[in-house]
Design a protein around this motif. Sequence first.
Motif, PDB file in Angstrom:
ATOM      1  N   TYR A 167       7.830  58.082  20.463  1.00 38.68           N
ATOM      2  CA  TYR A 167       7.467  58.100  21.886  1.00 38.68           C
ATOM      3  C   TYR A 167       8.550  57.419  22.702  1.00 38.68           C
ATOM      4  CZ  TYR A 167       5.264  57.215  26.352  1.00 38.68           C
ATOM      5  OH  TYR A 167       5.004  57.186  27.697  1.00 38.68           O
ATOM      6  N   TYR A 192      13.198  42.431  29.014  1.00 38.30           N
ATOM      7  CA  TYR A 192      12.324  42.447  30.189  1.00 38.30           C
ATOM      8  C   TYR A 192      12.556  41.149  30.953  1.00 38.30           C
ATOM      9  CZ  TYR A 192       9.846  46.162  27.641  1.00 38.30           C
ATOM     10  OH  TYR A 192       9.517  47.307  26.971  1.00 38.30           O
ATOM     11  N   GLU A 214      -1.897  31.350  24.994  1.00 40.52           N
ATOM     12  CA  GLU A 214      -2.518  31.139  23.685  1.00 40.52           C
ATOM     13  C   GLU A 214      -1.739  31.988  22.651  1.00 40.52           C
ATOM     14  OE1 GLU A 214      -4.825  30.530  20.597  1.00 40.52           O
ATOM     15  OE2 GLU A 214      -5.475  29.562  22.477  1.00 40.52           O
ATOM     16  N   ILE A 265      -1.174  41.353  20.324  1.00 45.17           N
ATOM     17  CA  ILE A 265      -0.160  42.418  20.310  1.00 45.17           C
ATOM     18  C   ILE A 265       0.470  42.588  18.918  1.00 45.17           C
ATOM     19  CG2 ILE A 265       0.342  42.251  22.796  1.00 45.17           C
ATOM     20  CD1 ILE A 265       2.982  40.790  22.063  1.00 45.17           C
ATOM     21  N   THR A 273       7.403  41.390  24.320  1.00 42.49           N
ATOM     22  CA  THR A 273       7.645  42.646  23.576  1.00 42.49           C
ATOM     23  C   THR A 273       9.133  43.005  23.557  1.00 42.49           C
ATOM     24  OG1 THR A 273       7.173  44.071  25.494  1.00 42.49           O
ATOM     25  CG2 THR A 273       5.323  43.503  24.074  1.00 42.49           C
ATOM     26  N   SER A 310       9.204  56.467  26.768  1.00 47.45           N
ATOM     27  CA  SER A 310       8.617  56.453  28.113  1.00 47.45           C
ATOM     28  C   SER A 310       9.350  57.418  29.031  1.00 47.45           C
ATOM     29  CB  SER A 310       8.698  55.050  28.697  1.00 47.45           C
ATOM     30  OG  SER A 310       7.835  54.194  27.995  1.00 47.45           O
ATOM     31  N   LYS A 335      -2.760  35.419  21.283  1.00 43.09           N
ATOM     32  CA  LYS A 335      -2.569  36.644  22.072  1.00 43.09           C
ATOM     33  C   LYS A 335      -1.404  37.436  21.484  1.00 43.09           C
ATOM     34  CE  LYS A 335      -1.347  38.582  26.535  1.00 43.09           C
ATOM     35  NZ  LYS A 335      -1.088  38.394  27.955  1.00 43.09           N
ATOM     36  N   SER A 351       1.854  52.438  30.645  1.00 43.99           N
ATOM     37  CA  SER A 351       2.688  52.830  29.503  1.00 43.99           C
ATOM     38  C   SER A 351       1.832  53.032  28.255  1.00 43.99           C
ATOM     39  CB  SER A 351       3.809  51.807  29.253  1.00 43.99           C
ATOM     40  OG  SER A 351       3.326  50.610  28.687  1.00 43.99           O
ATOM     41  N   ILE A 352       0.793  52.230  28.129  1.00 43.28           N
ATOM     42  CA  ILE A 352      -0.073  52.364  26.947  1.00 43.28           C
ATOM     43  C   ILE A 352      -0.895  53.653  27.019  1.00 43.28           C
ATOM     44  CG2 ILE A 352      -2.055  51.344  25.738  1.00 43.28           C
ATOM     45  CD1 ILE A 352      -0.772  48.572  26.397  1.00 43.28           C
ATOM     46  N   LYS A 360      -3.577  51.057  17.920  1.00 43.12           N
ATOM     47  CA  LYS A 360      -4.201  51.734  19.074  1.00 43.12           C
ATOM     48  C   LYS A 360      -3.955  53.238  18.996  1.00 43.12           C
ATOM     49  CE  LYS A 360      -3.389  48.166  22.659  1.00 43.12           C
ATOM     50  NZ  LYS A 360      -4.739  47.774  23.057  1.00 43.12           N
ATOM     51  N   ASN A 382      10.417  44.881  19.599  1.00 39.93           N
ATOM     52  CA  ASN A 382      10.705  46.260  19.982  1.00 39.93           C
ATOM     53  C   ASN A 382      12.202  46.526  19.865  1.00 39.93           C
ATOM     54  OD1 ASN A 382      10.571  48.858  20.907  1.00 39.93           O
ATOM     55  ND2 ASN A 382       9.699  48.347  22.916  1.00 39.93           N
ATOM     56  N   ALA A 442       5.575  41.387  29.617  1.00 41.82           N
ATOM     57  CA  ALA A 442       6.410  42.217  28.741  1.00 41.82           C
ATOM     58  C   ALA A 442       7.446  41.415  27.951  1.00 41.82           C
ATOM     59  CB  ALA A 442       7.120  43.286  29.567  1.00 41.82           C
ATOM     60  N   ASP A 497       6.252  55.199  33.663  1.00 41.84           N
ATOM     61  CA  ASP A 497       5.575  54.106  32.940  1.00 41.84           C
ATOM     62  C   ASP A 497       6.551  52.991  32.578  1.00 41.84           C
ATOM     63  OD1 ASP A 497       6.743  55.946  31.079  1.00 41.84           O
ATOM     64  OD2 ASP A 497       5.416  55.247  29.480  1.00 41.84           O
ATOM     65  N   PHE A 498       7.817  53.329  32.450  1.00 44.30           N
ATOM     66  CA  PHE A 498       8.856  52.377  32.022  1.00 44.30           C
ATOM     67  C   PHE A 498      10.183  53.043  32.308  1.00 44.30           C
ATOM     68  CE2 PHE A 498      12.088  51.571  28.904  1.00 44.30           C
ATOM     69  CZ  PHE A 498      11.974  50.251  28.492  1.00 44.30           C
ATOM     70  N   VAL A 514       8.498  48.056  34.197  1.00 39.26           N
ATOM     71  CA  VAL A 514       7.431  48.640  33.378  1.00 39.26           C
ATOM     72  C   VAL A 514       6.074  48.476  34.032  1.00 39.26           C
ATOM     73  CG1 VAL A 514       7.154  46.538  31.985  1.00 39.26           C
ATOM     74  CG2 VAL A 514       6.481  48.734  31.019  1.00 39.26           C
ATOM     75  N   CYS A 554      12.885  55.441  24.222  1.00 37.29           N
ATOM     76  CA  CYS A 554      12.777  55.147  22.786  1.00 37.29           C
ATOM     77  C   CYS A 554      12.729  56.402  21.934  1.00 37.29           C
ATOM     78  CB  CYS A 554      11.530  54.315  22.515  1.00 37.29           C
ATOM     79  SG  CYS A 554      11.424  52.870  23.561  1.00 37.29           S
TER      80      CYS A 554
END
Length: 390
Positions: A308, A145, A31, A39, A154, A310, A34, A203-204, A244, A278, A151, A186-187, A198, A113
Amino acid sequence: SLQPVGIHDLAIATTHYVLDHATLARHQGVEVNKYHYGIGQEGMSVPAADEDIVTLAATAAAPILQRHGTTGLRTVLLATETGVDQSKAAGLYLHPLLGLPASTRVVEIKQACYSGTAALQFAAGLIAREPEERVLVIATDIARYDFDTAAEATQGAAAAAILVAADPAIAEIEPVSGVYSADIMDFWRPNYRATAVVDGKLSITAYLDAVEQAFADYRRRGGHDLGQFAAFCYHQPFTKMAYKAHRHLLESQGRPATTSAVETAVGRTTDYNRVVGNSYTASLYLALAALLDQPEDFTGRPIALLSYGSGCVAEFLSARPVSGYRDQLRTDANRDAISNRKPIDYDHYRALRNAQDPTDGGHHVVPDETSGPFRLSALTEHQRIYEKTL
Ligand code: CAA
């Protein structure tokens, strides 16, 4: 008091192609909302066959050197996690492309990153010792990815070039910063892989925890109170992450995390990343460019920067735009770089991504696709050959 050091010039570059999320969603049977709302992404930059982190870096840095020349330039720090060589620093390819002076130290810096921010801080340290010097910092990355994973939506690619100097014309980097690091998986991207591995959910939470910890360190070192910032630029692996992160920061400080408080803090920082995707090390600086390119005047008002990477390292720091900064901005060029991209269909995107660098050491001509001023023209005897097309 210390002489201010900071961002004397800032320019961004991105790729020849863009894949929009409606196309990706259709292919994946997802969909589209999403992506658009879940995101916060509408498009991702996709490099042409003859683009890579070096051509992106050169494209971002060229207008800065055109404006300021190379006076005082003795250091080039190129931050990336999309290295093209295990040994040679990618910044060295910029010598013939940009006419860099020979009296220059050139190195590549890596920590996912985060390393663009490390480069910025190292640059500030060099200039604090010798205020006549200038440092060119370039953050340049292509996020890749595996196909048909969560992923994949992103991905993205861009470069940000920053000339760091004393008495900067755009923004002072304020001396107080907060840092945080921990060993977490996390990545990451092992040397034998072209795409990252990942753990999306981890990671979040790792990112959110790092924001809280870096801010706590920042406060212990005497940094501003949350209420003093005009806006918050976060690393944006996808733009919803900034929302977030800010909500988490407010809640961790016992502040009301209302929709309008979060929107006011981060809403003006997402225009570029929403359509570029990204860009890893460059992402935070695309967020800053997007904010500064808004009509609002931020002169003298601290802007929070949260970097940030990872693995993980985070840093909370701040930039304070100086009087006259608006005359230095590259708003039209930034918007043109994004709007000039050519839409790509899913099959073409997949074919570009499937093409791998030849490993046989033979002579391989790279298809001429990009309209950018720099391109990768051949791979020959294990060497990357770049050319300037203007
Ligand atoms: N309409 C509106 N919203 C929808 C929707 C629809 N039809 N369908 C789903 N959503 C929402 C979900 O509710 C969710 O929202 P919340 O996060 O607010 O709950 C959002 O869309 C995403 O949905 P999922 O959580 O189901 O997404 P996913 O698990 O399929 O994938 C991801 C999301 C984990 C971020 C994945 O894209 C990924 O792994 N990306 C790479 C890792 C990454 O970017 N991590 C970020 C932190 S690490 C970092 O910052 C460093 C770095 O650069 C990598």
